[in-house]
Design an enzyme around this catalytic site. Sequence first.
Site, short mmCIF file in Angstrom:
data_model
loop_
_atom_site.label_atom_id
_atom_site.label_comp_id
_atom_site.label_asym_id
_atom_site.label_seq_id
_atom_site.Cartn_x
_atom_site.Cartn_y
_atom_site.Cartn_z
CG ASP A 75 -1.90 -0.99 1.13
OD1 ASP A 75 -2.06 -1.63 0.38
OD2 ASP A 75 -2.33 -1.37 2.26
NE ARG B 17 -16.05 -3.97 -25.06
CZ ARG B 17 -15.98 -5.32 -25.21
NH1 ARG B 17 -14.79 -5.80 -24.78
NH2 ARG B 17 -16.93 -6.05 -25.64
CG ASN C 23 21.39 6.87 -12.83
OD1 ASN C 23 20.49 7.88 -13.02
ND2 ASN C 23 21.76 6.49 -11.70
N GLY D 147 26.18 0.92 -19.50
CA GLY D 147 26.47 1.90 -18.56
C GLY D 147 27.61 3.00 -19.01
#
Length: 771
Positions: free
Chosen positions: A157, A192, A524, A566
């Site tokens: 959650d 739909r 990154n 990388g």
Amino acid sequence: MSTTVVPRLAVLTSGGDAQGMNPAVRAVVRTALNRGAEIYAVYEGYQGLVVGGDLIRAVDWDDVSGILQHGGTTIGTARSLEFRERDGRRKAVRNLLSHGIDKLIVIGGDGSLTGADLLRSEWASLLAELVADGSITADDAARHPALMIAGLVGSIDNDMVGTDMTIGADSALHRIVEAIDAVASTAASHQRSFVIEVMGRHCGYLALMSAIAGGADYVLIPENPAFPGWEEHMCELLRTGRSAGRRNSIVVVAEGAIDTDGNPITSDHVRSVLEERLGEDTRVTILGHVQRGGAPSAYDRSMPSILGYHAVEEVLAATPESVPQLIGIRYNRVAKAPLVECVAQTREVPKRIAAKDFTGAMALRGSSYQEMFGIFEAMAHALPSVRPPRHPSRIGIVNVGGLAPGMNAAARAAVRLGLDRGHTMVGIHGSLQGLIDGDVKDLQWGDVEGWTGLGGTELGISRRVPTVKDLYAIGRGIERHGLDALLIIGGWDAFNAVHQMHNERERYPAFQIPMIVLPATIDNNIPNSELSVGADTALNLIVDSIDRIRQTGTAAKRCFVIEVMGGYCGYLATMGGLSGGAVRVYLHEEGITLKQLAEDVDRMVASFKIGQRLFLAVRNEKASTMYSTDFLCRVFEQESEGMFDAREVVLGHIQQGGNPTPFDRILATRLASHSIDYLSKQISEGRSQSAVIGLNEGRVKTISLRQSEDLADWEFRRPTEQWWEELGIILETLAARLEVPTLEADAEEIAAAPSGTYSHRDRTAPAAQIS
């Protein structure tokens, strides 16, 4: 001769299961063993504490081998009514003391962590009761006067205050977004509408983030309840989208969604509203427990591993006077917070909702949550008929450099939000060459429909960085198409291109417009951005490949050397190794030496001699110009003493493919929103600064190009400082198998080492063991 008491720890998982619990358990066990402690697993959660016996047993290195990639929890979980009673907790204390355990790491939700703190607070009085009835001796009680605990939040959650992400939430998002992508294709085929109901109790995180990542049209969450008349508002937005060319409509509903009067909003009610008011064929999909299932994502392997390591360090350093800590992630860093306060604030959220203090409820969720809700609202309202264009400025969008999944999501968000602000959004195809060739097109709302989940890039891309002789033609293209600003999406080549154009502003006035770099690269490696769009998708592809490789390796004793991309930045190799359970990672930042290779061969031979069947090493593609992946394999096989063979796996450009993960879609949308804000402000103020935007310690930060240049290692195309390098010690700790110390001197050496400093390299006979 003095005797050193070896600390004893226990770990349990409780409450609902969550993907990533197994990596956390694995990390706790291996870190504890590395620190010279004895570690026990409590099976079946708190019920195991109450029952005791075989449900509390010592575990070693091999007991957690092979669990990293599995969902659920291998040590089980159960809700214990007996533990809620004092008599049950007294039994739990007796069972812990029977094993000499007074340190406990609990992985679970707020109820599980509350139970741990209750046990801790009652510990002294429960000891007294056990001494009084003869269950334990006074000496037993004196040796264990307090219970030291640490909590990790295992919950899909993502509802705990004190940590930005809970274990399992990212994997649950993967399941939800996979479902939305699948539903979207069939919905578009039949024109739909679909209503998707997701879990979350009192927290709308899964609903909100999946709506952003899945390109949904409307979302209903408990912290920001629907206002009176929301049904017509929702239908109007969906009706306008259809008139603009959208072939499907998707509404995401959190299971705890309510209106401002506190009335539940069910997915079936939303379906009936859409059918009655729009006359559309509408279907409901309730995902249910599928959200808890499946293998954990790359993040839900690395993050729990990091937290498990720090949880052990926390309880080993704790004293009876220590305040119990929740170990979580805040702003992309490990953070500790008082466990009781975190649980209390978490439980305050539904109270605020019940009291109709919705602003307070949103505030408790944190600034990032509020920010993303605002971005979704802006995206949902960014329709042509809602806000017609004014006399606009023209903002160009261009991709530069290598491909990164999520580029389409960034472009879509920029176009929708730019149009909503009254700008004309201009797509430049084929990178900066498109400005030279005139391959430029004004983008409308419908042109970017469906781009959120698409891999690749619809605008095209090129690694070609403009040379000095190209700058004139690029400048002419900017002038010819009347561009007032540029959003450049890409990696180091994009960064370098803006650097060149900015430096030539005096010679080419066309470059005197605001420009911003949005980091999108699997490498990154952009200064000012700790995480780039595309890197998470690449990591998940790497981890998925490692999982498959692991399966093939079980048939024979084998060493695999896996080469990942990388550039000169070792982020993918490090995080791929940590998430995939590699024993060894080779980086350009550290280099490779013959001495290291000899040590690695010794580790391999020693580990295979004791029964290991698989050894995984991950090598960054630029780790060494001399010691290639092929060379490493040849060395390892040559020196294997015939015990194993070695194979190389070069993953290559598969790492740039695939549809972007939820994280990359969300990050792309977030950075694009801030980029449009930045360019809009620059244009309105008549300024022309160049900048780099990025996620820095969990916050979106924009700095000038000049500042970013100072943070760059230009020779090796990476930042001068890289936050992830400090994770090396954790990777080593979880990879290096240690013999259980049997000599008093060994135990004393471990106990004397400062917390966090004792490494497997300090031992005399380590043998590596794969996950």
